[in-house]
Write a protein that holds these residues in place. Sequence first.
Motif, PDB file in Angstrom:
ATOM      1  N   ASP A 133       0.805  -1.217   0.000  1.00 62.33           N
ATOM      2  CA  ASP A 133       0.000   0.000   0.000  1.00 62.33           C
ATOM      3  C   ASP A 133       0.844   1.276   0.000  1.00 62.33           C
ATOM      4  N   PHE A 134       2.157   1.135   0.122  1.00 57.93           N
ATOM      5  CA  PHE A 134       3.036   2.295   0.109  1.00 57.93           C
ATOM      6  C   PHE A 134       3.409   2.675  -1.328  1.00 57.93           C
ATOM      7  N   VAL A 135       4.004   3.849  -1.468  1.00 59.57           N
ATOM      8  CA  VAL A 135       4.518   4.250  -2.783  1.00 59.57           C
ATOM      9  C   VAL A 135       5.620   3.268  -3.187  1.00 59.57           C
ATOM     10  N   PRO A 136       5.598   2.741  -4.414  1.00 56.55           N
ATOM     11  CA  PRO A 136       6.581   1.724  -4.823  1.00 56.55           C
ATOM     12  C   PRO A 136       8.013   2.220  -4.697  1.00 56.55           C
ATOM     13  N   LEU A 137       8.880   1.366  -4.186  1.00 59.66           N
ATOM     14  CA  LEU A 137      10.294   1.705  -4.069  1.00 59.66           C
ATOM     15  C   LEU A 137      10.998   1.514  -5.405  1.00 59.66           C
ATOM     16  N   TYR A 138      10.538   0.548  -6.184  1.00 60.15           N
ATOM     17  CA  TYR A 138      11.148   0.242  -7.472  1.00 60.15           C
ATOM     18  C   TYR A 138      10.194   0.623  -8.599  1.00 60.15           C
ATOM     19  N   GLN A 139      10.742   1.214  -9.656  1.00 56.92           N
ATOM     20  CA  GLN A 139       9.929   1.534 -10.815  1.00 56.92           C
ATOM     21  C   GLN A 139       9.683   0.268 -11.621  1.00 56.92           C
ATOM     22  N   ASP A 140       8.442   0.026 -11.948  1.00 58.81           N
ATOM     23  CA  ASP A 140       8.046  -1.271 -12.493  1.00 58.81           C
ATOM     24  C   ASP A 140       8.736  -1.579 -13.815  1.00 58.81           C
ATOM     25  N   PHE A 141       8.717  -0.613 -14.772  1.00 61.62           N
ATOM     26  CA  PHE A 141       9.288  -0.925 -16.081  1.00 61.62           C
ATOM     27  C   PHE A 141      10.803  -1.074 -16.014  1.00 61.62           C
ATOM     28  N   GLU A 142      11.456  -0.187 -15.239  1.00 57.44           N
ATOM     29  CA  GLU A 142      12.907  -0.297 -15.105  1.00 57.44           C
ATOM     30  C   GLU A 142      13.292  -1.647 -14.508  1.00 57.44           C
ATOM     31  N   ASN A 143      12.534  -2.085 -13.536  1.00 58.55           N
ATOM     32  CA  ASN A 143      12.792  -3.378 -12.926  1.00 58.55           C
ATOM     33  C   ASN A 143      12.565  -4.503 -13.929  1.00 58.55           C
ATOM     34  N   PHE A 144      11.508  -4.376 -14.729  1.00 58.06           N
ATOM     35  CA  PHE A 144      11.221  -5.369 -15.770  1.00 58.06           C
ATOM     36  C   PHE A 144      12.363  -5.436 -16.776  1.00 58.06           C
ATOM     37  N   TYR A 145      12.817  -4.273 -17.221  1.00 60.35           N
ATOM     38  CA  TYR A 145      13.903  -4.221 -18.203  1.00 60.35           C
ATOM     39  C   TYR A 145      15.184  -4.825 -17.632  1.00 60.35           C
ATOM     40  N   THR A 146      15.469  -4.522 -16.363  1.00 62.22           N
ATOM     41  CA  THR A 146      16.696  -5.023 -15.745  1.00 62.22           C
ATOM     42  C   THR A 146      16.691  -6.532 -15.632  1.00 62.22           C
ATOM     43  N   ARG A 147      15.605  -7.100 -15.142  1.00 62.23           N
ATOM     44  CA  ARG A 147      15.595  -8.542 -14.874  1.00 62.23           C
ATOM     45  C   ARG A 147      15.433  -9.390 -16.125  1.00 62.23           C
ATOM     46  N   ASN A 148      14.816  -8.846 -17.188  1.00 62.18           N
ATOM     47  CA  ASN A 148      14.526  -9.675 -18.353  1.00 62.18           C
ATOM     48  C   ASN A 148      15.384  -9.392 -19.575  1.00 62.18           C
ATOM     49  N   LEU A 149      15.988  -8.212 -19.648  1.00 67.26           N
ATOM     50  CA  LEU A 149      16.826  -7.886 -20.795  1.00 67.26           C
ATOM     51  C   LEU A 149      18.283  -7.693 -20.388  1.00 67.26           C
ATOM     52  N   TYR A 150      18.506  -6.805 -19.412  1.00 65.62           N
ATOM     53  CA  TYR A 150      19.880  -6.508 -18.995  1.00 65.62           C
ATOM     54  C   TYR A 150      20.562  -7.740 -18.399  1.00 65.62           C
ATOM     55  N   MET A 151      19.840  -8.522 -17.595  1.00 62.98           N
ATOM     56  CA  MET A 151      20.449  -9.680 -16.940  1.00 62.98           C
ATOM     57  C   MET A 151      20.966 -10.716 -17.934  1.00 62.98           C
ATOM     58  N   ARG A 152      20.381 -10.774 -19.097  1.00 65.39           N
ATOM     59  CA  ARG A 152      20.801 -11.758 -20.091  1.00 65.39           C
ATOM     60  C   ARG A 152      22.220 -11.495 -20.600  1.00 65.39           C
ATOM     61  N   ILE A 153      22.643 -10.227 -20.545  1.00 65.18           N
ATOM     62  CA  ILE A 153      23.975  -9.871 -21.067  1.00 65.18           C
ATOM     63  C   ILE A 153      24.799  -9.147 -20.016  1.00 65.18           C
ATOM     64  N   ARG A 154      24.432  -9.315 -18.738  1.00 60.31           N
ATOM     65  CA  ARG A 154      25.095  -8.607 -17.652  1.00 60.31           C
ATOM     66  C   ARG A 154      26.577  -8.963 -17.542  1.00 60.31           C
ATOM     67  N   ASP A 155      26.986 -10.110 -18.052  1.00 63.41           N
ATOM     68  CA  ASP A 155      28.383 -10.537 -17.955  1.00 63.41           C
ATOM     69  C   ASP A 155      29.322  -9.652 -18.765  1.00 63.41           C
ATOM     70  N   ASN A 156      28.782  -8.766 -19.605  1.00 67.48           N
ATOM     71  CA  ASN A 156      29.625  -7.868 -20.401  1.00 67.48           C
ATOM     72  C   ASN A 156      30.039  -6.620 -19.636  1.00 67.48           C
ATOM     73  N   TRP A 157      29.499  -6.434 -18.424  1.00 65.83           N
ATOM     74  CA  TRP A 157      29.811  -5.240 -17.648  1.00 65.83           C
ATOM     75  C   TRP A 157      30.362  -5.613 -16.271  1.00 65.83           C
ATOM     76  N   ASN A 158      30.957  -4.629 -15.627  1.00 62.32           N
ATOM     77  CA  ASN A 158      31.470  -4.799 -14.255  1.00 62.32           C
ATOM     78  C   ASN A 158      32.507  -5.908 -14.151  1.00 62.32           C
ATOM     79  N   ARG A 159      33.260  -6.115 -15.190  1.00 63.58           N
ATOM     80  CA  ARG A 159      34.304  -7.150 -15.137  1.00 63.58           C
ATOM     81  C   ARG A 159      35.420  -6.694 -14.212  1.00 63.58           C
TER      82      ARG A 159
END
Length: 495
Positions: free
Chosen positions: A78-104
């Motif tokens: 019931d509180f204001v969301p801490l995470y933005q829904d679309f950004e979270n969706f993009y991170t978990r479903n698109l960015y995570m697939r190729i996350r190994d290319n960053w933060n090496r």
Amino acid sequence: YLRERERHDWSHVHLASCYGGLYGRPFIESFEETPMLVAVLTYMGYGILTIFGYLRDFLRHWQIEKCSIAREKENQKDFVPLYQDFENFYTRNLYMRIRDNWNRPICSVPGAKMDLMERTSRDYNWTFEYTDRVVQDVINLGSYNYLGFAENTGPCADSACEVTMKYGVGVTSTRQEIGNLDRHEEMEKLVAKFLGVESAMAFGMGFATNSMNIPALAGKGCLILSDELNHASLVLGARLSGSTIRVFKHNNMQSLEKLLREAIVHGQPRTHRPWKKILIVVEGIYSMEGSIVRLPEVIALKKRYRAYLYLDEAHSIGALGPKGRGVVDYFGLDPCDVDVMMGTFTKSFGAAGGYIAGKRELIEYLRSHSHSAVYATSMSPPVVEQIITSMKCIMGEDGTTIGCKRVRQLADNTVYFRKRLREMGFITYGNNDSPVVPMMLYMPAKIGAFGREMLKRNIGVVVVGFPATPIIESRARFCISAAHTKDIIFREQGC
């Protein structure tokens, strides 16, 4: 045929405008429009990824697939969301697939070559495990080490070691209290001399140099005209200032002049009073596009409409100009025509922090009004010494020609690298003299595939996609260094 004719006509007009008296040399930049077929296939690729993302979210909801995402607790619904829904969706479903290319993780000096710690993932890039194996001699085409001063041997490293033994690593105080060392004073005098201005002051962080100083220079009743591709630090600084912000098209002088005219004719909204101050904010080299600001035209407009100019030379200082003094030196302009000269030490100088330079009155004002100057801890002594030694090397005050040779080597490497990429059929963006070289990939599947394939060939590159770039303009970004040899750039790549 028509497309080639259009390109020829555009190039002719573009070059003609460059020779209109403001430019002493050709100013050539290329930004090829995304082909229609490639754009359609790119959108289709993102569409397929989105559909499968929603499918996987459905499976996670019913606990068919393990859920590793950050989400709200049940008692917080019931509180204001801490995470933005679309950004979270993009991170978990698109960015995570190729996350190994960053933060090496790197375990060596990020010079012309570097060592990487090998890692693997058993849960599709949600977590990583280290294999205790080191990938050695990876060609570094991703660091902003333009002049090759990121090194642990040589005069810079030796001077930094000596200063560390004398002053220690940290100052533990602000400049206005007990954190003002003689080395800080010497560094700022050297920066002012290097840039050809009256005075300069340094800050411990490049990002904060922009975000904390723009609010000190502009406020309510002021207008900031910002290039649409300006760095996040400039955008944040403009927002924190409370000024009215208007954005002009990238490097488009017609768009900038239109905003300037409207600002002077109409004044402030509702009251129509004249703006207290009009500040034009641009960068020297745009780090994602590889383009160079059309500074002669910007200065001409600034003078015509009596505005102020804030120039961010984070990527251009040390990397452009016959003397390595940035975009002002590159165009052969008078530094006094730029009201606020900003730059960082994190790239060409292989150090950390940033600076603001200009008239003495400006710097004295910032010393007492900038939050970054008043409240931030002073720069570390070995970092200051790295800046002093590398800058003296570039200026030739160390008694050698090493710095001058590195500036020339960077320019030669840049022209050679861009030429070879074009000959090989790749599409590159930006100015011919920019050491930042974006190479277009377009499709989302190519982002991860290219980064992994380059690492297999012992090449470390930066790959970039949406939202850091437009959705149909994903790219690999190469950063050229004076430390690179032609053998490193091409022969060892097997190209």
